[in-house]
Scaffold this motif. Sequence first.
Motif, short mmCIF file in Angstrom:
data_model
loop_
_atom_site.label_atom_id
_atom_site.label_comp_id
_atom_site.label_asym_id
_atom_site.label_seq_id
_atom_site.Cartn_x
_atom_site.Cartn_y
_atom_site.Cartn_z
N MET A 384 0.85 -1.19 0.00
CA MET A 384 0.00 0.00 0.00
C MET A 384 0.88 1.24 0.00
SD MET A 384 -3.29 -0.60 -0.06
CE MET A 384 -3.93 0.93 0.58
N VAL A 385 0.44 2.29 -0.71
CA VAL A 385 1.14 3.57 -0.74
C VAL A 385 0.19 4.64 -0.25
CG1 VAL A 385 2.37 5.26 -2.14
CG2 VAL A 385 2.57 2.82 -2.68
N GLU A 386 0.61 5.39 0.78
CA GLU A 386 -0.23 6.45 1.33
C GLU A 386 0.39 7.81 1.06
OE1 GLU A 386 1.53 6.38 5.89
OE2 GLU A 386 -0.33 5.31 5.45
N VAL A 446 7.50 3.21 5.25
CA VAL A 446 6.74 3.55 6.46
C VAL A 446 6.79 2.41 7.46
CG1 VAL A 446 4.47 4.14 7.38
CG2 VAL A 446 5.23 5.13 5.22
N SER A 447 6.30 1.23 7.06
CA SER A 447 6.26 0.13 8.03
C SER A 447 6.07 -1.20 7.33
CB SER A 447 5.12 0.35 9.03
OG SER A 447 3.86 0.29 8.38
N MET A 448 6.38 -2.25 8.07
CA MET A 448 6.14 -3.63 7.64
C MET A 448 5.45 -4.31 8.81
SD MET A 448 8.91 -6.23 5.88
CE MET A 448 9.60 -4.90 4.91
N ASN A 449 4.17 -4.63 8.61
CA ASN A 449 3.33 -5.13 9.71
C ASN A 449 3.40 -4.20 10.92
OD1 ASN A 449 2.47 -7.25 8.19
ND2 ASN A 449 3.22 -8.86 9.54
N LYS A 467 0.82 -16.63 6.48
CA LYS A 467 1.20 -15.45 7.24
C LYS A 467 1.11 -14.22 6.32
CE LYS A 467 2.27 -17.31 11.21
NZ LYS A 467 1.60 -16.93 12.47
N ASP A 468 0.49 -13.14 6.81
CA ASP A 468 0.33 -11.91 6.04
C ASP A 468 1.40 -10.90 6.40
OD1 ASP A 468 -2.01 -12.76 4.71
OD2 ASP A 468 -3.20 -12.29 6.49
N VAL A 469 1.93 -10.22 5.38
CA VAL A 469 2.89 -9.15 5.58
C VAL A 469 2.39 -7.93 4.80
CG1 VAL A 469 5.27 -8.38 5.32
CG2 VAL A 469 4.79 -10.78 5.83
N ALA A 470 2.05 -6.86 5.52
CA ALA A 470 1.58 -5.62 4.90
C ALA A 470 2.71 -4.61 4.89
CB ALA A 470 0.37 -5.07 5.65
N ILE A 471 3.13 -4.19 3.70
CA ILE A 471 4.24 -3.27 3.54
C ILE A 471 3.67 -1.94 3.05
CG2 ILE A 471 6.48 -2.88 2.44
CD1 ILE A 471 6.58 -5.92 1.96
N ILE A 472 3.96 -0.88 3.81
CA ILE A 472 3.39 0.44 3.51
C ILE A 472 4.51 1.41 3.18
CG2 ILE A 472 2.02 2.37 4.40
CD1 ILE A 472 0.59 0.41 6.21
N ASN A 473 4.30 2.15 2.10
CA ASN A 473 5.20 3.24 1.72
C ASN A 473 4.43 4.53 1.66
OD1 ASN A 473 6.32 0.62 0.34
ND2 ASN A 473 8.07 1.98 0.53
#
Length: 705
Positions: A384-386, A446-449, A467-473
């Motif tokens: 995801m990119v915010e 930004v973050s990873m999980n 296992k889910d890994v949400a990577i945010i930029n």
Amino acid sequence: MKRRTKSFISLFSVFLIILSTIIPSIAAEQKDPSVSDLMEEYNLTCDLVQSKYDHGNPDGLDGGNGGIWKDGDFEVNITFDHEKEEGNEFLSVSFSNATKPVYFVYVKYSTDGDLYRYPTGVASDSDLFVSGNNAISHMTFYYCNGTQPEYGSLEVTKTVTHCDQVVTLPEDEFEITVDGPNDYSETFFLSNGESKILNELMPGTYSISEAMPPDDYEFVSIDGITQMSDVEVEVTANQTRQVEVINLYNPDGEPDPEVGALQICKSVDTDEGVELPETVPDFKIVVTDPEGKSTTVELANGESTKLENLMPGIYKISETDIPEDYSFVSMNDQNTMTDFEIEVVKNDTKDVAIINKYTPDPDPDPDPDPDPDPEIGTLQLSKMVETDEGDELPETIPNFKIVVTDPEGKSTTVELSHKGSTTLENLMPGMYKISETDIPDDYSFVSMNEKETMTDFEIEVVKNDTKDVAIINKYTPTDDPEDPTGSIEIMKFRDLNRDGDMEDGDENPKNDDPLLNNIQFRLEAAPVVELSMAESSEPQSWTMTTGSGDFEDGQIIFSNLPFGRYKLIELSPRTITAPEDLKDGEMYVFVDQETQHIQIKVGNYWRNSSGSSSDRDNDRDNDRDNDPVTTETNVVEEPLETVPPEPTPLAPSDVAEVVVEDVFEVAEVAVPLALPQTGELPPYAAYALGSLMILAGVFMKRKSI
């Protein structure tokens, strides 16, 4: 009689010569472009169809003033508008709601016509007109049946490095060639820091090559690969692929810098009894320097390469995309497959031995007591990119590179864009490390999980579970680095001794002199343009007053100025003593990379009411007596509107000296948006007919005598 006959024949011959020059002009009529010519010239592969609307025969449109034009399964709404330009009426046309993508529109009047092109296809456009005429006889739409492939772009940037960062590099050019699908080939020249964008490229594989660099230069890499020719890159639709071509400047006679080198060796082992295949593939190795620039080399079993002219520092080495039937073993006897660190020191060569193992499937020498198939797990990666509040994401968002390393040290690289996801299945249970690398410009991690861990984020894969890994930029755009700006600062001082220099005896803004305020300057954009262009446009300008707003006494700052040439004009009626080029009231200034922030010290002195300058000893008193702040009869201020540009931060302390060049003032002109005029019906026919009648009258008069 014989003489008169010869005279008549001569006159008739002259008439035929004049008529022969007129007829081609009358007959010269520009035809609508053909479908085949447009498809060939612009590399179209869709089924291009032509639909012609004749304004003289509206055929169902509401009185010819607009409406729905239907031609088979193609429909479009047409609107005509009368406008005025320099007192002459002309007719413009707009279209909207086309049922098929329109790639060209040809508007025509008599013998003239203009072609409008839309590379990606559109459903509407407005204000289409024919250059130099005041009416439109017809318009022809060219639309596509089916789908026209979308295009991509390729941006090539030239970078020249030098070990001594203080050295000013010469402006030499380098020849670069790009080859691609459908016999595409483009050759261009770039100097240090320049870029070339190739647009409207068919998606596919393109190869980039650099010719032999000029003397005193060495080739380094293309897109991080140390080969000088046929480096392949992929161009995808609606994306811009960026490639950097790097050279090293090392002039003859200059002592070699204190640099180091890396010697990388590759070997492939096997289990006892297992033989290597006849053909062993290449292994991809990425070397990243202390500044974050990467170079990729490919080595097969028993091969080695030496990277020379390396600046001292810590280098990171990673092996990626290991071929099937092979596994990673070690790098300098360490089980570190990614980001293995080694220090390069000056005047020395460091060795890196990378070992892999050939492990064919099925194993020709299997374990006699193999373990049963383990129960496996899965990783689900999502991106995801915010943005900050008020910011919007760009239409095209690049891919982000994510590296997943399993418990045995094997790495897998995936690329995800905004809202993208991927599933890695059949994973052995254990601890996995996830890293995000090479984040594109204008984006940040930004973050990873929900943890601020960008590299070696650990997550345990367990059997029979996902296992889910949400990577945010985050999208963090810069202030348009492709369009840099500069500033011009004006510092006023009263030149009491009239020598043109600001010195201790003069009054200046640093002494907080309010009498230097309320002085107006105008800055006009004055670009240097082609003399062949036809129309001039009103220059962009700003007028500001010293001491206004947050400015100090006697100060003005014109900020956020795009690079280019500007004309500076002092509007107040005072005698200017400095700088020399401003003594006539106006001067030209260039704002560019070398002179990005310019400070101009402007000196003035005032005359007494009689028009003659006062004695030097009384100059200070006369200055104050005749200043516009205290005397209203001696100065007539122009009623100019003060319109400052963007918010005006103070110029930095390390501003450049003013650069003034001798220039010729050339009127700025607008670039025509349509095709040039191709011909009109000239009045030569009327001239010739009148001349013939006069000659015939003379002849008949002589005959009657």
